[in-house]
Scaffold this motif. Structure first.
Motif, mmCIF file in Angstrom:
data_model
loop_
_atom_site.group_PDB
_atom_site.id
_atom_site.type_symbol
_atom_site.label_atom_id
_atom_site.label_comp_id
_atom_site.label_asym_id
_atom_site.label_seq_id
_atom_site.Cartn_x
_atom_site.Cartn_y
_atom_site.Cartn_z
ATOM 1 N N LEU A 73 0.690 -1.390 0.019
ATOM 2 C CA LEU A 73 -0.045 -0.088 -0.024
ATOM 3 C C LEU A 73 0.745 1.119 0.100
ATOM 4 O O LEU A 73 1.852 1.256 0.385
ATOM 5 N N THR A 74 0.147 2.454 -0.407
ATOM 6 C CA THR A 74 0.924 3.595 -0.444
ATOM 7 C C THR A 74 0.207 4.910 0.359
ATOM 8 O O THR A 74 -0.959 4.742 0.524
ATOM 9 N N LYS A 75 0.755 5.857 0.252
ATOM 10 C CA LYS A 75 0.056 6.918 0.987
ATOM 11 C C LYS A 75 -1.060 7.358 0.198
ATOM 12 O O LYS A 75 -2.122 7.690 0.638
ATOM 13 N N GLU A 76 -0.640 7.389 -1.154
ATOM 14 C CA GLU A 76 -1.875 7.694 -2.219
ATOM 15 C C GLU A 76 -2.996 6.666 -2.251
ATOM 16 O O GLU A 76 -4.328 7.035 -2.243
ATOM 17 N N ASP A 77 -2.961 5.304 -1.663
ATOM 18 C CA ASP A 77 -3.946 4.472 -1.450
ATOM 19 C C ASP A 77 -4.839 4.818 -0.258
ATOM 20 O O ASP A 77 -5.982 4.717 -0.290
ATOM 21 N N PHE A 78 -3.812 5.188 0.803
ATOM 22 C CA PHE A 78 -4.844 5.529 1.808
ATOM 23 C C PHE A 78 -5.832 6.863 1.597
ATOM 24 O O PHE A 78 -6.901 6.654 2.102
ATOM 25 N N ILE A 79 -5.028 7.763 1.095
ATOM 26 C CA ILE A 79 -6.079 8.987 0.927
ATOM 27 C C ILE A 79 -7.040 8.687 -0.121
ATOM 28 O O ILE A 79 -8.150 9.010 -0.003
ATOM 29 N N ASN A 80 -6.861 7.847 -1.220
ATOM 30 C CA ASN A 80 -7.928 7.268 -2.238
ATOM 31 C C ASN A 80 -9.342 6.260 -1.330
ATOM 32 O O ASN A 80 -10.209 6.538 -1.686
ATOM 33 N N LEU A 81 -8.716 5.771 -0.430
ATOM 34 C CA LEU A 81 -9.516 4.829 0.297
ATOM 35 C C LEU A 81 -10.490 5.811 1.239
ATOM 36 O O LEU A 81 -11.829 5.541 1.563
ATOM 37 N N ASP A 97 -6.594 17.777 4.661
ATOM 38 C CA ASP A 97 -5.858 17.760 5.977
ATOM 39 C C ASP A 97 -4.860 16.373 5.616
ATOM 40 O O ASP A 97 -3.605 16.210 5.801
ATOM 41 N N LEU A 98 -5.573 15.120 4.733
ATOM 42 C CA LEU A 98 -4.955 13.947 4.765
ATOM 43 C C LEU A 98 -3.606 14.276 3.671
ATOM 44 O O LEU A 98 -2.435 13.993 3.748
ATOM 45 N N GLU A 99 -4.015 15.084 2.862
ATOM 46 C CA GLU A 99 -2.766 15.453 1.677
ATOM 47 C C GLU A 99 -1.712 16.393 2.259
ATOM 48 O O GLU A 99 -0.490 16.045 2.186
ATOM 49 N N ASN A 100 -2.071 17.376 3.229
ATOM 50 C CA ASN A 100 -1.054 18.003 3.766
ATOM 51 C C ASN A 100 -0.275 17.038 4.638
ATOM 52 O O ASN A 100 1.136 17.241 4.824
ATOM 53 N N THR A 101 -0.949 16.189 5.449
ATOM 54 C CA THR A 101 -0.027 15.482 6.231
ATOM 55 C C THR A 101 0.766 14.242 5.461
ATOM 56 O O THR A 101 1.785 14.088 5.916
ATOM 57 N N ALA A 102 0.295 13.895 4.465
ATOM 58 C CA ALA A 102 1.000 12.965 3.602
ATOM 59 C C ALA A 102 2.283 13.633 3.200
ATOM 60 O O ALA A 102 3.351 13.159 2.851
ATOM 61 N N GLU A 103 2.473 15.143 2.957
ATOM 62 C CA GLU A 103 3.518 15.660 2.282
ATOM 63 C C GLU A 103 4.797 15.648 3.334
ATOM 64 O O GLU A 103 5.925 15.675 3.270
#
Length: 313
Positions: free
Chosen positions: A198-206, A229-235
């Motif tokens: 899994l990836t960070k993008e997977d988590f945001i997508n889910l 918030d998720l996208e900011n945290t992912a960075e």
């Protein structure tokens, strides 16, 4: 005769190969998705889930470290029983740890009646652990606290409800679509264990897809804010490990383990979060028994609970 015997032998080999080797023709991705679908469609099961948390941090405030250690030392588990025909699901939450000055040894069973939309909570462990510090009177021992979900949602202003079967179908479609969209390269098998990377993008997508089945529980604005918030945290997040491990037998998931190891950096402070959540399934589609039976136990309502509290304090 030799030709006939040879033909029969060849047919026997082909039949045996078809019977024993059919699963080998499917990719790891196909096997995982089929096992997921079969497990979600199970009419009954028992399961045990264990949660292991490991927190490490580099903070400017040294008083944070004891709290991290407190979470690391906690033992958390869930025991679940589900029976579709009975329309019931029971979950027992177990927690053992220390929250100074208290030492906790919680075991709280919840029974959800999907037809009557009520939840029954066994109160004994709550009384034992919190009775001396919070307004939880000893008279609650041996009783079940009955919570009407419809009344609770109405009081909170969320009257729209999703049918449990509809929610189950939507959740299954969500998980299946999510896995179907992933590359075959993200699926592997070693020593009988299937792994989905899994990836960070997977988590945001889910999370984004989950908003589609939330009904009115979340507004469009809240969902958009959550995504931001998720996208900011992912960075600010580095992923060291993020995967789902599955043990499959007879096209059913016998054990699934989610492993996450991420590091978040912000304003000169770092925090590394390790999380392992493993669930073992037993007695799939078999006869199950619940330890809570509202028809044979003494029930107490939230209103009666308030009266007990007022009398005791």
């Amino acid at each position: 005769m030799k030709r006939i015997l040879g033909t029969l032998l060849l047919l026997s080999v082909l039949i045996l190969a078809a019977c024993s080797g059919g699963d080998d023709d499917r990719s790891e991705k196909e096997q995982v998705i089929e096992a997921l679908q079969n497990t979600v469609e199970a009419t009954s099961f028992e399961s045990v889930s264990n949660v292991d948390v490991n927190l490490e941090g580099n903070f400017n405030d040294p008083t944070v470290d004891p709290y991290l250690q407190m979470f690391n030392d906690m033992e958390i588990s869930f025991e679940s029983i589900y029976d579709e025909d009975a329309g019931k699901q029971q979950v027992t939450f177990n927690l053992n740890g220390q929250m100074a000055p208290m030492t906790l040894d919680l075991s709280v069973p919840f029974l959800q009646d999907l037809e009557s939309e009520k939840i029954y909570i066994r109160t004994d462990s709550l009384v034992e652990n919190f009775g001396m510090m919070f307004p939880i009177p000893q008279e609650l021992n041996g009783k079940l606290l009955e919570v009407d979900i419809a009344e609770l949602e109405q009081a909170q202003g969320t009257e729209e409800q999703i049918d449990p079967e509809e929610l189950k179908a939507q959740s299954q479609k969500l998980a299946t679509d999510f896995l179907n969209e992933k590359s075959e390269d993200d699926f592997s098998k070693e020593d009988g264990v299937y792994t989905v990377q899994l990836t960070k993008e997977d988590f945001i997508n889910l999370v984004e897809k989950s908003g589609e089945i939330s009904g009115e529980a979340l507004s469009d604005e809240e969902i958009e804010q959550m995504k931001t918030d998720l996208e900011n945290t992912a960075e600010q997040t580095t992923v060291h490990q993020f995967e789902l491990q599955l043990e499959i037998d007879d096209d059913m998931i016998q054990k699934q383990t989610f492993v996450g190891d991420v590091e978040v950096s912000e304003n000169g402070e770092d925090m590394r979060i390790g999380l392992t959540l493993d669930t073992t399934y037993n007695n799939i589609n078999g006869d199950v028994e619940f330890s809570i039976n509202p028809e044979e136990e003494e029930i107490i309502t939230p209103e009666e609970l308030q009266m007990f509290q007022m009398q005791g304090y």
